[in-house]
Every structure is written in structure tokens, then in C-alpha cells.
Design an enzyme around this catalytic site. Structure first.
Site, PDB file in Angstrom:
ATOM      1  CG  ASN A  91      -1.927   1.128   1.198  1.00  0.00           C
ATOM      2  OD1 ASN A  91      -1.881   1.988   0.325  1.00  0.00           O
ATOM      3  ND2 ASN A  91      -2.819   1.153   2.163  1.00  0.00           N
ATOM      4  CG  ASP A  92       1.728   3.154   3.738  1.00  0.00           C
ATOM      5  OD1 ASP A  92       0.672   3.715   3.412  1.00  0.00           O
ATOM      6  OD2 ASP A  92       1.961   2.740   4.889  1.00  0.00           O
TER       7      ASP A  92
END
Lengths: 104, 466
Positions: free
Chosen positions: B394-395
Site C-alpha cells: 500500500n504505502d
């Protein structure tokens, strides 16, 4: 004037840090996990200290506090040595190249 | 065995360990490297046994201790799932730390057998080295236990902070240094034990404020500490093998910490001071995330997109490991390759919970290592790739890191997933990643969200690829 043996050990230490620096930078990032498990295993060479502790003036009939500490340390280091090297071996065996190149 | 001969043999052990690390420069030479490592260790053990005066009958105690440890270690090594490698390594670090403490204690109580003087009259240099060794060992021990518990999920991964934390740590740090200095004048048992207790306490205190997302840094850092602890004991025992190994391991851990920090664009100090990153199970719903429209699809859409693509890049993250989706993923890739789709994998330096974690998981699922690329090697390829399949990451894909200077992840190197023609994002919900930042990528026109468990979704895609 005589040089203190400590200076020799310090030299070995400093030079080893540099060797470690260059060798570890050359480790491929995909093998960083095995790198950690193998450094774990080799740092258990502390077992050499544990062996001295285990057998220090041990004569069979009286086991000192130091001896007991030594034997516990041998056991802990052994977990690490066997566990570390074997798990590294297990991981390294998983790394395979593409199969289709049969001309090798 | 003469002291000179044993010193030379210990030096050889050191050299073999250097070769063991050198072998890891490529997967082909790595197995040979591991063999050097094992040889070095056997040599060190044999030499130590031959250098101490032992009654032959006492050797049995040693063999028992070695076998018990060996059997436990062997069982762990074969049983441990690859997803649990981070906690295993953390657990092993704690053992090195504890062993260092025990050896130092033993040397403190019977210095004569180590040739360091007599009880409470230990040579000045030796007592300082012993103090350093025992202290770093104790810090490694408790620090690794906390790291182990956080990784195993026994303890919450969220940072634990309290007011005055940094002052308490600083105070303890000063106390430890003063105690080591004080040992030179007064080698009393109380001082030595207070030193151990203070070090155990600070080891615990420095790890609890560090959040789950920073675990790769923590493990690498503790790896480094375990090395310095071994080196400290090496100086005390005047043993070359231990000094060389300690230095190698210490610098190795330090380099890995540096690489991990750089992968997150955070300074080492910033990580140590802690308070960043949240729990795995954080489901804090931010209102603003619900507002913007998101395109979501199902396995059939995803299968269609990928089947008709000419190139696909897979971006795996820790979520893949949690869902155990790596085998299903490999199956999906095999199907795609049959459809003449070019597939490669892109790995971010901090993907997973420890350095190189994703690579091991993919290797376990029989993914050839020459299809797996690091960030710098693949980042330019996203622009001419049809589909990016983001699974459990994600990040590390969040474009905000490049655009918004106010974002906590600003400046972090990211995988340029958004440059692909379409992005498939497998995720269970819209919740933000560890950094707690909303991922702008979710709202892009070329993004298709696949809301499901990573393994389930990948298996469904496999079905639809037929």
C-alpha cells in the site's frame, strides 16, 4: 616501548568492520533475509566463551555457578548455531533460476 | 593446544565467516558460503574444546548441552514457516544477547579461568570490556524479546509511548555508562548486577515505542547490537574469532538498518525515537476516504485485463504474506505466461517485515529469482507496462510521497505503479496502510480496486483465466 596487545585486537576489530562494510554492501538485496539468519548463526561463535565458562576449573564433583552459566550459554548458542545455519540452508535452497534455460 | 596455534585457527574461523557473507553476493555462490560458515563454526568449537583443560568425563556435559540446543534449533529451522522468519530472527537475536550476558557473568565470577585476574580484582581493561559486553548483550536480549512479541502479535504492534519516555531513556543511558566507568574503581557484585538490570530495562524501553511499520529497522538494528555484544565479549576473552565476527555482524546490521531507513526516507534517530506506525488491525475510518468515488471490480474483470495485457508487473507486500497468497500468485503467473504475458515482480526495500522478506516468500513459491526486481531496477518499466497487480502492498505505491510535502511519507522512494495503463489493487478494505496515510492511487481513473482477501481473489482470478 612495547605495544599493548589490546591495540592489536582493536586493529583487528576496526579492519573487520571495514571488511564487513564492503562485503555486506555487495550482498544482493534479494538475499538480505538469509544474510540476517546467517549473521545470527555466526554471532553464536560466542559459544567459544561459553565453552571456557563451562569447563573452568570443573572437576566433576563440584560444579560452580560459572559452570552452570556456561552450560546454559552453550545450549542457547547451540540453538542459534543449528537453527541459524539450517534455516539459512533451507532458504538458500529455494532460490532457483528460470527453468527454461536448458542449454546450461 | 598452544595459544599461538589456537589464535591462528580462530583467525581462520574469522576468514571463513567473511567468505560466508561474501557468498551471499549471488544466489549461486550462497550455498557454498553457508558451507564455509558451518566449517568455520565447527573449527571454532573444536579449537575451544582442545584449548581448555578438561577431564574427559566432563565432556559429556558439553555434548548434552550441545545436543539439546542442536535438536531444538534443528526442529525450529525445519518447522518454521517462511512468513514467520522475522520473529524467528528476532528470537535468535535474543538468544545471542542472553548468551553474551551469561558468558560475561561467568567471567565475572571466575575470572581466573579466563585469565583475567581474580574475583573482584579483574584487570581494568577487561572489566570495561566485560561491562560493555554484558550491557549490550542485555539490551539485545530484552529488545529482541519485545520485537519478537510485536512481530508474533503477542503484543500490540502500535507504538507505546508515555510522557518523559525520552528523559527516562537518557537517564538510564547515562546511568549505564557511569556504572561501567565505576566498575573500574569498584567491582562489587551489586554494581555489576545493577548494570545488568539497567541494561535489560533500557532494551525493553527503547523498543516499545517503535511501531509495527518500523520493524524492518528494529530487526536490523538488533542484528547489529548482537554483533557488538559478541565483539565486546571477544575483547574480554581476547578471542580473535569473536572480535572479527562481532565486527562483521555489527556492520552488517548497521548497513541493513541504513538501507531500511532510506527505503522509508526516515532518519535512524527518527525511527528510534518512535511513535510512528500503527497496529496491523487498525481500522480507523477516516470520513474523507468515503467521499471520493472508487472503481471496484471483481476477479473476472481482473482476469480479463491481465489476459489481454502484454506485460504485467506484480507488486507484493506484507499483506500477501499474511494471506499466504504467494502460492496462488505463482499459479496465476503461470497461467498468464501461457497466454504470452510477460510477468515480473517489483519489490520495495521495506516490503515485508524484514529486509528481503518478500524475496524469500516468492522463492518459496518457486518464483525464479531472476524474475524478481528491486525498486531501482524496475521503476522505469512501469510506464510501458499494461497492468500492475498490487497485492498486499500500500504505502510503497502511494504517489503522495512524491507530491505532498506535508505527508508523513513524503520523500519516501515509491514504486511508480500509477504510470501503468491500469492498476489492479487487491485489498480487503479502504483502510490506510501503516503510515496511516490515505492512498491517492485508489481514486485514479486507471485503478480498479479488488476488495477481497489476497489469497481468495488471486485464486478466483486463476479460475477465470481458463
Amino acid at each position: 616501548m612495547e605495544i599493548d596487545p589490546f591495540i592489536f585486537r582493536l586493529s583487528i576489530f576496526i579492519l573487520s568492520i571495514f571488511i564487513g562494510y564492503f562485503v555486506v554492501w555487495s550482498v544482493t538485496p534479494s538475499l538480505h533475509t538469509p544474510l540476517m539468519s546467517v549473521t545470527n548463526a555466526i554471532s553464536s561463535v560466542i559459544i567459544v566463551g561459553a565453552i571456557i565458562a563451562s569447563f573452568s576449573s570443573l572437576d566433576g564433583s563440584n560444579i560452580s555457578f560459572s559452570n552452570i552459566l556456561g552450560f546454559i550459554a552453550v545450549t542457547l548458542a547451540a540453538i542459534n548455531i543449528f537453527g541459524g545455519f539450517l534455516v539459512t540452508q533451507r532458504m538458500l535452497q529455494m532460490y532457483k533460476k528460470k527453468e527454461k534455460k536448458k542449454n546450461k | 593446544m598452544s595459544a599461538n596455534l589456537s589464535s591462528v585457527l580462530f583467525l581462520i574461523t574469522g576468514v571463513l565467516f567473511i567468505l560466508a557473507l561474501r557468498g551471499l553476493s549471488s544466489p549461486e555462490t550462497s550455498r557454498m558460503g553457508n558451507f564455509f560458515g558451518i566449517t568455520g563454526m565447527i573449527l571454532a568449537i573444536v579449537v575451544s574444546i582442545l584449548s581448555v583443560d578438561i577431564f574427559f568425563s566432563n565432556l559429556i556435559y558439553f555434548i548434552v548441552a550441545l545436543s539439546v540446543g542442536g535438536i531444538i534449533g534443528g526442529i525450529i529451522a525445519f518447522k518454521i514457516p517462511m512468513t514467520a522468519m522475522p520473529q524467528l530472527v528476532a528470537g535468535f537475536h535474543s538468544l545471542v544477547g542472553l548468551a553474551a550476558v551469561l558468558v560475561a557473568l561467568s567471567a565475572y565470577y571466575s575470572p581466573d579461568s579466563f585469565g583475567l585476574g581474580t574475583f573482584q580484582k579483574i584487570k581494568t581493561a577487561s572489566i570495561i570490556e566485560m561491562g560493555l559486553g554484558v550491557s549490550i548483550g542485555a539490551i539485545t536480549f530484552t529488545g529482541s524479546i519485545i520485537a519478537f512479541m510485536k512481530l508474533q502479535g503477542v503484543m500490540s504492534g502500535s507504538p507505546l509511548t508515555f510522557p518523559g519516555q525520552h528523559y527516562l531513556n537518557a537517564l538510564l543511558g547515562i546511568l549505564i555508562i557511569s556504572l561501567i566507568g565505576y566498575l573500574v574503581v569498584n567491582q562489587s557484585t551489586q554494581i555489576f548486577w545493577i548494570l545488568i538490570v539497567a541494561s535489560l530495562l533500557i532494551g525493553f524501553l527503547i523498543i516499545i515505542p517503535i511501531g509495527g511499520a518500523d520493524m524492518p529497522v528494529v530487526i536490523s538494528m538488533l542484528n547489529s547490537y548482537s554483533g557488538w555484544a559478541a565483539a565486546g565479549i571477544g575483547f574480554t576473552l581476547e578471542n580473535t574469532a569473536l572480535i572479527i565476527t562481532g565486527a562483521l555482524v555489527g556492520s552488517s546490521g548497521a548497513i541493513l538498518s541504513y538501507i531500511m531507513c532510506k527505503g522509508m526516507n526516515r532518519s535512524f534517530l527518527n525511527v528510534i525515537l518512535g511513535g510512528f506506525g500503527t497496529d496491523n488491525s487498525s481500522n480507523d475510518k477516516k470520513d474523507k476516504t468515503e467521499k471520493k468515488p472508487v472503481k471496484s471490480g471483481n476477479a473476472e474483470d481482473a482476469a480479463f485485463l491481465m489476459k489481454n495485457a502484454s506485460s504485467v508487473i506484480i507488486v507484493p507486500g506484507y499483506g500477501m504474506a499474511v494471506a499466504q497468497a504467494q502460492h496462488a500468485l505463482r499459479e496465476m503467473v503461470d497461467k498468464l505466461k501461457k497466454n504470452d504475458v510477460k510477468v515480473s515482480y517489483a519489490i520495495h526495500p521495506v516490503a515485508g517485515r524484514m529486509p528481503g522478506h518478500m524475496n524469500v516468500l516468492l522463492a518459496e513459491a518457486n518464483v525464479p529469482y531472476d524474475e524478481v526486481f528491486e525498486l531501482d531496477d524496475i521503476n522505469n518499466d512501469f510506464a510501458n507496462t499494461d497492468v500492475a497487480y498490487v497485492i498486499g502492498a500500500n504505502d510503497v505505491t502511494n504517489p503522495v510521497a512524491k507530491t505532498d510535502p506535508k505527508s508523513p511519507i513524503f520523500g519516501m522512494p515509491i514504486l511508480d505503479v500509477e504510470k501503468c495503463k491500469s492498476v489492479l489493487f487487491v485489498k480487503r478494505s479502504m483502510s490506510p496502510g501503516y503510515a496511516g496515510v490515505d492512498n491517492e492511487l485508489f481514486y485514479r481513473d486507471n485503478t480498479l480496486m479488488l476488495f477481497a482477501d489476497a489469497k481468495k481473489m488471486t485464486e478466483d482470478i486463476v479460475k477465470h483465466l481458463d
